[in-house]
Design a protein around this motif. Structure first.
Motif, PDB file in Angstrom:
ATOM      1  N   TRP A  31       0.851  -1.196   0.000  1.00 50.31           N
ATOM      2  CA  TRP A  31       0.000   0.000   0.000  1.00 50.31           C
ATOM      3  C   TRP A  31       0.883   1.240   0.000  1.00 50.31           C
ATOM      4  N   LEU A  32       0.341   2.310  -0.554  1.00 52.13           N
ATOM      5  CA  LEU A  32       1.046   3.587  -0.605  1.00 52.13           C
ATOM      6  C   LEU A  32       0.039   4.721  -0.473  1.00 52.13           C
ATOM      7  N   THR A  33       0.474   5.829   0.120  1.00 58.70           N
ATOM      8  CA  THR A  33      -0.320   7.050   0.068  1.00 58.70           C
ATOM      9  C   THR A  33      -0.013   7.740  -1.264  1.00 58.70           C
ATOM     10  N   SER A  34      -0.821   8.720  -1.628  1.00 59.28           N
ATOM     11  CA  SER A  34      -0.560   9.446  -2.871  1.00 59.28           C
ATOM     12  C   SER A  34       0.769  10.200  -2.779  1.00 59.28           C
ATOM     13  N   LYS A  35       1.125  10.667  -1.587  1.00 58.25           N
ATOM     14  CA  LYS A  35       2.394  11.384  -1.407  1.00 58.25           C
ATOM     15  C   LYS A  35       3.575  10.438  -1.595  1.00 58.25           C
TER      16      LYS A  35
ATOM     17  N   THR B  55      -9.140   3.047   3.747  1.00 55.78           N
ATOM     18  CA  THR B  55      -9.017   4.062   4.786  1.00 55.78           C
ATOM     19  C   THR B  55      -8.450   3.453   6.060  1.00 55.78           C
ATOM     20  N   MET B  56      -7.358   4.065   6.554  1.00 56.70           N
ATOM     21  CA  MET B  56      -6.767   3.632   7.822  1.00 56.70           C
ATOM     22  C   MET B  56      -7.691   4.030   8.972  1.00 56.70           C
ATOM     23  N   ALA B  57      -7.397   3.498  10.150  1.00 57.02           N
ATOM     24  CA  ALA B  57      -8.216   3.801  11.327  1.00 57.02           C
ATOM     25  C   ALA B  57      -8.227   5.295  11.635  1.00 57.02           C
ATOM     26  N   ASN B  58      -7.125   5.993  11.298  1.00 57.07           N
ATOM     27  CA  ASN B  58      -7.055   7.429  11.586  1.00 57.07           C
ATOM     28  C   ASN B  58      -7.623   8.286  10.461  1.00 57.07           C
ATOM     29  N   GLY B  59      -8.190   7.645   9.442  1.00 60.24           N
ATOM     30  CA  GLY B  59      -8.797   8.370   8.339  1.00 60.24           C
ATOM     31  C   GLY B  59      -7.897   8.599   7.141  1.00 60.24           C
ATOM     32  N   THR B  60      -6.620   8.223   7.232  1.00 65.50           N
ATOM     33  CA  THR B  60      -5.698   8.394   6.112  1.00 65.50           C
ATOM     34  C   THR B  60      -6.047   7.424   4.984  1.00 65.50           C
ATOM     35  N   THR B  61      -6.054   7.928   3.758  1.00 60.42           N
ATOM     36  CA  THR B  61      -6.354   7.095   2.594  1.00 60.42           C
ATOM     37  C   THR B  61      -5.073   6.514   2.018  1.00 60.42           C
TER      38      THR B  61
ATOM     39  N   HIS C 250       4.887   2.149  11.536  1.00 60.50           N
ATOM     40  CA  HIS C 250       6.088   1.334  11.301  1.00 60.50           C
ATOM     41  C   HIS C 250       6.304   1.126   9.811  1.00 60.50           C
ATOM     42  N   ARG C 251       5.235   0.719   9.116  1.00 62.53           N
ATOM     43  CA  ARG C 251       5.356   0.464   7.682  1.00 62.53           C
ATOM     44  C   ARG C 251       5.640   1.759   6.925  1.00 62.53           C
ATOM     45  N   ALA C 252       5.018   2.862   7.354  1.00 58.08           N
ATOM     46  CA  ALA C 252       5.249   4.134   6.673  1.00 58.08           C
ATOM     47  C   ALA C 252       6.707   4.552   6.795  1.00 58.08           C
ATOM     48  N   ALA C 253       7.316   4.343   7.972  1.00 55.70           N
ATOM     49  CA  ALA C 253       8.725   4.697   8.155  1.00 55.70           C
ATOM     50  C   ALA C 253       9.601   3.875   7.219  1.00 55.70           C
ATOM     51  N   SER C 254       9.315   2.586   7.126  1.00 54.13           N
ATOM     52  CA  SER C 254      10.064   1.741   6.187  1.00 54.13           C
ATOM     53  C   SER C 254       9.864   2.220   4.756  1.00 54.13           C
ATOM     54  N   ASN C 255       8.603   2.471   4.396  1.00 53.54           N
ATOM     55  CA  ASN C 255       8.313   2.938   3.031  1.00 53.54           C
ATOM     56  C   ASN C 255       9.084   4.204   2.692  1.00 53.54           C
ATOM     57  N   TRP C 256       9.034   5.195   3.593  1.00 56.83           N
ATOM     58  CA  TRP C 256       9.682   6.475   3.303  1.00 56.83           C
ATOM     59  C   TRP C 256      11.192   6.338   3.213  1.00 56.83           C
ATOM     60  N   TYR C 257      11.771   5.507   4.072  1.00 58.62           N
ATOM     61  CA  TYR C 257      13.225   5.320   4.024  1.00 58.62           C
ATOM     62  C   TYR C 257      13.637   4.672   2.699  1.00 58.62           C
ATOM     63  N   LEU C 258      12.868   3.693   2.262  1.00 61.91           N
ATOM     64  CA  LEU C 258      13.169   3.018   0.996  1.00 61.91           C
ATOM     65  C   LEU C 258      12.900   3.931  -0.199  1.00 61.91           C
TER      66      LEU C 258
ATOM     67  N   LEU D 120      13.480   9.415  11.627  1.00 58.07           N
ATOM     68  CA  LEU D 120      12.521   9.701  10.565  1.00 58.07           C
ATOM     69  C   LEU D 120      11.120   9.753  11.180  1.00 58.07           C
ATOM     70  N   PRO D 121      10.748  10.889  11.743  1.00 59.20           N
ATOM     71  CA  PRO D 121       9.414  10.988  12.359  1.00 59.20           C
ATOM     72  C   PRO D 121       8.313  10.904  11.316  1.00 59.20           C
ATOM     73  N   VAL D 122       7.232  10.260  11.683  1.00 56.23           N
ATOM     74  CA  VAL D 122       6.079  10.110  10.789  1.00 56.23           C
ATOM     75  C   VAL D 122       4.838  10.563  11.537  1.00 56.23           C
ATOM     76  N   SER D 123       4.074  11.461  10.923  1.00 54.79           N
ATOM     77  CA  SER D 123       2.866  11.981  11.559  1.00 54.79           C
ATOM     78  C   SER D 123       1.758  10.925  11.523  1.00 54.79           C
ATOM     79  N   PRO D 124       0.699  11.111  12.322  1.00 54.29           N
ATOM     80  CA  PRO D 124      -0.426  10.170  12.278  1.00 54.29           C
ATOM     81  C   PRO D 124      -1.029  10.028  10.884  1.00 54.29           C
ATOM     82  N   SER D 125      -0.896  11.067  10.044  1.00 52.88           N
ATOM     83  CA  SER D 125      -1.397  10.981   8.676  1.00 52.88           C
ATOM     84  C   SER D 125      -0.346  10.408   7.716  1.00 52.88           C
ATOM     85  N   LEU D 126       0.742   9.866   8.303  1.00 54.78           N
ATOM     86  CA  LEU D 126       1.787   9.151   7.562  1.00 54.78           C
ATOM     87  C   LEU D 126       2.649  10.048   6.684  1.00 54.78           C
ATOM     88  N   VAL D 127       2.766  11.306   7.081  1.00 53.43           N
ATOM     89  CA  VAL D 127       3.632  12.246   6.377  1.00 53.43           C
ATOM     90  C   VAL D 127       4.954  12.340   7.128  1.00 53.43           C
TER      91      VAL D 127
END
Length: 282
Positions: free
Chosen positions: A46-50, A84-90, A123-131, A256-263
């Motif tokens: 999975w990926l966010t549009s960003k 949609t994630m539990a926090n509303g992020t698509t 956790h997954r978002a941090a891995s995704n962004w680092y890669l 690599l901090p990641v916000s609740p919206s995975l930014v």
């Protein structure tokens, strides 16, 4: 197509084509971007549009707009599904139709993400962004999703499962270890330290898979507390004599901090020996 080296959507900013060729070039680029979008969704799960913008349009001023537009068109064709994630992020995943199309186009089996367990998003978002940063730097990668679904070159090494791999042209790999919990158990931190002690800095490199060898470890933390605890475990092992200077030097650290919206927030990178141990030992 090699499943670890998908095509990168690199736009040619050199002298443009002849006027009568431009419509065709634009169409071909659009098709390539669509295919790359499907490939990356298959590889990351999975990926966010960003995130997608960082992979397919890394240098474009309107990259996120183009990512949203492409995802919208693919969703209209029922090739991708928005979840949609539990926090509303698509986030976006491949649909069954998209997986079939990608398999036909590339010859590499792809799977629908319609029922994919989203796991720990931060956790997954941090891995995704680092890669994603590694891809932008021109490196080959193996994603956490590929490793978790046994589509990567390895599953377990010394009792640890990688959160991603960065692969150099000579087959030397950086093992990505993501730390998200502020106070991860001592036993779990010890496994990471043992991986470094057993596999880094030896005359014979540890084989990750055929033709791939472990050269470095990257500890990626989403918060300062997690990074401090991990660094303390490494320091304890070093003072006990189970880690040598050179081995600690083969460990990179990244906040690599990641916000609740995975930014992602501001990224700070360094080396465990030079930027953490040396100042502490002076």
């Amino acid at each position: 197509m090699n499943d670890t080296t998908p095509p990168l959507a690199v736009l040619d900013h050199a002298a443009g084509p002849e006027p009568d060729e431009r419509p065709e070039d634009k169409r071909l680029k659009g098709e390539r971007n669509r295919t790359d979008t499907l490939v990356w969704l298959s590889r990351f799960g999975w990926l966010t549009s960003k995130m997608l913008a960082g992979l397919v349009w890394p240098t474009a001023a309107q990259g996120q707009t183009m990512a949203r537009r492409t995802l919208g068109a693919l969703a209209d064709e029922k090739l991708v599904v928005a979840r949609t994630m539990a926090n509303g992020t698509t986030v976006y995943v491949l649909s069954a139709k998209g997986a079939r199309l990608l398999t036909e186009q590339t010859g590499t089996p792809a799977e629908s993400g319609h029922a994919l367990a989203l796991g720990n998003p931060l956790h997954r978002a941090a891995s995704n962004w680092y890669l994603i940063r590694a891809v932008q730097q021109g490196h080959r990668i193996v994603t956490e999703h590929e490793i978790a679904t046994e589509r990567g070159p390895c599953r377990v090494l010394r009792g640890k499962v990688a959160d991603g791999l960065i692969v150099a042209d000579d087959g030397l790999c950086t093992w990505v270890e993501v730390e998200n919990a502020p106070a991860k158990s001592r036993a779990e931190r010890a496994k990471t330290v043992s991986l470094a002690a057993e596999c880094l800095g030896h005359a014979t490199m540890a084989a990750v898979a055929d033709g791939l060898w472990l050269a470095r470890l990257a500890v990626v933390a989403t918060n300062e507390a997690a990074l401090r605890h991990m660094a303390a475990s490494f320091m304890s092992a070093y003072r006990e004599g189970s880690l040598r200077d050179a081995q600690v030097g083969d460990v990179d650290v990244c906040l690599l901090p990641v916000s609740p919206s995975l930014v992602p927030g501001e990224v700070h990178e360094g080396n465990l020996w030079w930027d953490v141990f040396v100042p502490a030992l002076e």
